[in-house]
Design an enzyme around this catalytic site. Structure first.
Site, PDB file in Angstrom:
ATOM      1  N   ASN A  11      57.525  41.352  51.992  1.00 54.19           N
ATOM      2  CA  ASN A  11      56.325  41.791  51.638  1.00 54.19           C
ATOM      3  C   ASN A  11      55.602  40.235  51.123  1.00 54.19           C
ATOM      4  OD1 ASN A  11      53.964  42.291  49.555  1.00 54.19           O
ATOM      5  ND2 ASN A  11      55.003  43.805  48.651  1.00 54.19           N
TER       6      ASN A  11
ATOM      7  N   ARG B 229      39.659  38.377  41.543  1.00 50.61           N
ATOM      8  CA  ARG B 229      38.689  39.103  42.307  1.00 50.61           C
ATOM      9  C   ARG B 229      37.670  39.931  41.492  1.00 50.61           C
ATOM     10  NH1 ARG B 229      42.782  41.905  46.186  1.00 50.61           N
ATOM     11  NH2 ARG B 229      44.517  40.480  45.963  1.00 50.61           N
TER      12      ARG B 229
ATOM     13  N   GLU C 182      52.635  48.840  34.525  1.00 57.09           N
ATOM     14  CA  GLU C 182      53.749  49.203  34.114  1.00 57.09           C
ATOM     15  C   GLU C 182      54.269  48.434  33.037  1.00 57.09           C
ATOM     16  OE1 GLU C 182      56.725  48.435  37.507  1.00 57.09           O
ATOM     17  OE2 GLU C 182      55.305  49.374  38.867  1.00 57.09           O
TER      18      GLU C 182
END
Ligand SMILES: Nc1ncnc2c1ncn2[C@@H]1O[C@H](COP(=O)(O)OP(=O)(O)O)[C@@H](O)[C@H]1O
Ligand SMILES: CC(=O)OP(=O)(O)O
Ligand SMILES: [Mg+2]
Length: 413
Positions: free
Chosen positions: A22, A256, A348
């Site tokens: 990833n 962002r 989370e």
């Protein structure tokens, strides 16, 4: 789901391990899984790639020693992957192992063409390269990971699992921007959505948590990591998501901006004299939480909020306000909501974000139980009280496991 045969002749000793890569813009997460029982053999993270302070953290198999760390410059994703391969080899799990069945790669942008996991050929790689302009922070890193993995194991199937794939079911009225149709089509400008592997995995897990099949439930998934996106999933299919042509649209993120009036960009060009590249860097890397208060780590922002820091407080409030707008909008899109689900690093781990995002939404049936919200745990769990009309849940995402499952399903035949 296929269970590799460990007996008999044909499949005896057939390779059952999958390495998942990833690659993010400045990091690589990797995991080696044994698909016969879906267990994690080893995993690691290389972060701050390209900086002097790069760091590799490698977790060997259970019982095989302590976590190992390396510090010091790792120049690029090629070097990062080679360092990861060395760590795996030190555990006797090198990439030359005959037990390896495939390497699965997270690829962020799959455009219109890739809506399924795909074995990577030269031609597929070219198409992923063609999509670099619409995922400039992500696809180049994914491509380097693929090239290096192919160089290390040219004989092995390499599989791309696309962030955009799960969102391909969005209806045309959700995927299309209201701009001139010919111009949009000529340049394939439409809303693709990202983090799809996570939205798919988490929405399925949320259904299981409610004791239902995915087809029976409508859920809103809030994937809040450094990049952040929301999705509306109706009966297991994505019907809306907050990211668009690129991973810049939607929620406030670590660096962002998320949604802005597109005219801000013309204004910056005409009035501030900025180039397209400078505006790109401003909106992708110097905006969001970091642009608003100088920090993008929610732990640090909360610490500052608790100390009464005004800039951090405003940044937090803007982040939460945007989240609420999406929860409201997606409730309307879905009509009936069975669960709102928080996932990824912030979702989370940050009780305060979950509490603030749900505050005042009682009329929507959304309530958070303070004690349940304070529990720290790595398993899917409800944080709403029994009487609540809509479940609120925390479901840890596992993009790597999902990529491994999709990769193995494709190559194990
Ligand atoms: N205990 C925590 N409390 C609040 N936020 C956290 C905590 N741990 C991690 N985070 C947040 O999670 C972010 C990273 O999330 P992650 O999903 O790993 O992002 P990515 O995959 O985009 O790198 C960090 O930038 C930080 O803001
Ligand atoms: C697509 C995207 O934003 O990914 P990440 O959160 O890993 O940056
Ligand atoms: Mg992520």
């Amino acid at each position: 789901m296929t269970t590799p045969n460990t007996e008999g002749t044909a499949a005896a000793g057939s390779p059952s391990r999958v390495l998942v890569l990833n690659s993010g813009s400045s990091s690589v997460k990797y995991q080696l899984l044994d698909m016969s029982d879906r267990s994690r053999l080893a995993s690691g993270l290389v972060e701050r790639i390209g900086e002097e302070t790069s760091r590799l953290v490698h977790t060997p198999p259970p019982g095989a020693g302590a976590v190992r760390e390396r510090e010091g410059r790792i120049a690029d994703h090629d070097e990062a992957l080679r360092a990861a391969a060395e760590e795996l080899a030190a555990d006797g799990l090198g990439l030359d192992s005959p037990d390896l069945a495939a390497i699965g790669h997270r690829v962020v942008h799959g455009g219109l063409r890739f809506t399924e996991p795909t074995v990577i050929t030269d031609e597929v790689l070219k198409e992923i390269e063609r999509l670099v302009p619409v995922a400039p922070l992500h696809n180049p890193a994914n491509i380097t990971g693929i090239r290096t993995a192919r160089a290390l194991r040219p004989d092995l199937p390499q599989v791309a699992v696309f962030d955009t794939a799960f969102h391909a079911t969005m209806p045309e009225y959700a995927a299309r921007y209201a701009i001139d149709v010919e111009t949009a089509d000529a340049h394939r400008i439409r809303r693709y959505g990202f983090h799809g592997t996570s939205h798919a995995y988490v929405s399925r897990k949320a259904a299981a948590l409610l004791g239902k099949e995915p087809a029976e439930v409508n859920v809103i998934v809030l994937h809040l990591g450094n990049g952040a996106s929301a999705s509306a999933v109706a009966g297991g299919r994505c019907v809306e998501t907050s990211m668009g042509l690129t991973p810049l649209e939607g929620l406030v993120m670590g660096t962002r901006s998320g949604d802005i009036d597109p005219a801000v960009t013309f204004h910056l060009k005409r009035v501030a004299g900025m180039s397209a590249d400078e505006i790109d860097v401003l909106l992708n890397k110097k905006s969001g939480l970091v642009g608003l208060c100088g920090d993008n780590d929610m732990r640090e922002i909360r610490r500052r909020v608790d100390e009464g820091d005004e800039r951090a407080t405003l940044a937090f409030d803007i982040y939460i306000h945007r989240l609420k707008k999406y929860i409201g909008a997606y409730s309307a899109v879905l009509g009936r909501v069975d669960a709102v689900v928080f996932t990824a690093g912030v979702g989370e781990n940050s009780g305060p974000v979950r509490e603030a995002a749900m505050a005042g939404l009682e009329e929507f049936g959304l309530v958070v139980d303070a004690d349940l919200n304070a529990v720290r745990s790595g398993v899917p769990r409800l944080i709403s009280p029994d009487y609540a009309r809509v479940a609120v849940a925390v479901v840890p995402t596992d993009e790597e496991l999902e990529i491994a499952n999709q990769t193995f399903a494709l190559v194990d035949n």
